[in-house]
Write an enzyme that holds these catalytic residues in place. Structure first.
Site, PDB file in Angstrom:
ATOM      1  N   HIS A 182     -44.687   4.647  35.472  1.00 45.03           N
ATOM      2  CA  HIS A 182     -43.675   3.736  34.932  1.00 45.03           C
ATOM      3  C   HIS A 182     -42.998   2.995  36.068  1.00 45.03           C
ATOM      4  O   HIS A 182     -42.829   3.529  37.162  1.00 45.03           O
ATOM      5  CB  HIS A 182     -42.635   4.507  34.110  1.00 45.03           C
ATOM      6  CG  HIS A 182     -42.090   5.730  34.789  1.00 45.03           C
ATOM      7  ND1 HIS A 182     -42.772   6.930  34.833  1.00 45.03           N
ATOM      8  CD2 HIS A 182     -40.933   5.942  35.470  1.00 45.03           C
ATOM      9  CE1 HIS A 182     -42.062   7.819  35.497  1.00 45.03           C
ATOM     10  NE2 HIS A 182     -40.934   7.242  35.911  1.00 45.03           N
ATOM     11  N   LEU A 183     -42.618   1.766  35.784  1.00 43.98           N
ATOM     12  CA  LEU A 183     -41.781   0.993  36.699  1.00 43.98           C
ATOM     13  C   LEU A 183     -40.358   1.052  36.180  1.00 43.98           C
ATOM     14  O   LEU A 183     -40.110   0.783  34.995  1.00 43.98           O
ATOM     15  CB  LEU A 183     -42.235  -0.474  36.754  1.00 43.98           C
ATOM     16  CG  LEU A 183     -43.661  -0.754  37.225  1.00 43.98           C
ATOM     17  CD1 LEU A 183     -43.921  -2.261  37.214  1.00 43.98           C
ATOM     18  CD2 LEU A 183     -43.911  -0.176  38.617  1.00 43.98           C
ATOM     19  N   GLY A 200     -39.028  12.227  43.431  1.00 43.31           N
ATOM     20  CA  GLY A 200     -38.162  12.387  42.263  1.00 43.31           C
ATOM     21  C   GLY A 200     -38.874  12.110  40.953  1.00 43.31           C
ATOM     22  O   GLY A 200     -38.223  12.036  39.909  1.00 43.31           O
ATOM     23  N   GLN A 201     -40.204  11.955  40.976  1.00 44.83           N
ATOM     24  CA  GLN A 201     -40.923  11.711  39.707  1.00 44.83           C
ATOM     25  C   GLN A 201     -40.747  12.914  38.784  1.00 44.83           C
ATOM     26  O   GLN A 201     -40.981  14.064  39.191  1.00 44.83           O
ATOM     27  CB  GLN A 201     -42.421  11.466  39.956  1.00 44.83           C
ATOM     28  CG  GLN A 201     -43.157  11.119  38.655  1.00 44.83           C
ATOM     29  CD  GLN A 201     -44.621  10.707  38.858  1.00 44.83           C
ATOM     30  OE1 GLN A 201     -45.144  10.758  39.976  1.00 44.83           O
ATOM     31  NE2 GLN A 201     -45.263  10.307  37.784  1.00 44.83           N
TER      32      GLN A 201
END
Ligand code: 5GP
Ligand code: ZN
Length: 114
Positions: free
Chosen positions: A100-101, A93-94
């Site tokens: 990023h967290l 789903g990136q």
């Protein structure tokens, strides 16, 4: 990177609700929150995916996690519990290719995440 939305947030070319920044990282509120707390922590360095992290980034990644912990503490969700998510590549789903967290909390989380 000029066409990266998170680099534009770092350069203050597009607005974001920034809640923490230092020499190496930035944290801001997700524009489409999935929980009462949904903050993103990113490195200033443009790294497209987790797979692109190099040996030289070890300290940076450790710092990223520490800043995520600090935000969880500051927002009062540390003891209750929170989730850190880092998506990598399309099936995860990136959607933004600057690592990023996600810090998610303030409600009961479910497993499996779907
Ligand atoms: P991913 O799907 O890559 O793991 O997460 C990207 C996250 O960035 C999503 O949760 C999305 O809502 C958030 N996002 C995308 N564009 C922007 C933006 O311009 N500003 C902010 N604050 N968040 C964004
Ligand atoms: Zn970037």
């Amino acid at each position: 990177m000029s066409d990266c939305i998170f680099c534009k947030i770092i350069d203050k070319k597009i607005p974001a609700r920034i809640i923490y920044e230092d020499e190496h990282v930035l944290a801001f509120e997700d524009v489409n929150p999935q929980a009462p707390v949904h903050t993103l922590v990113i490195p200033r360095k443009h790294i497209p995916t987790l797979l692109d992290i190099k040996e030289e980034d070890n300290n940076l990644i450790g710092h990223l996690v520490k800043v995520a912990n600090k935000i969880a503490n500051d927002k009062g969700i540390a003891k209750r519990g929170f989730r850190i998510v880092a998506n990598c590549n399309p099936e995860s789903g990136q959607t933004v290719y600057h690592i990023h967290l996600h810090i998610l909390g303030g409600r009961q989380m479910h497993w499996p995440p779907g």
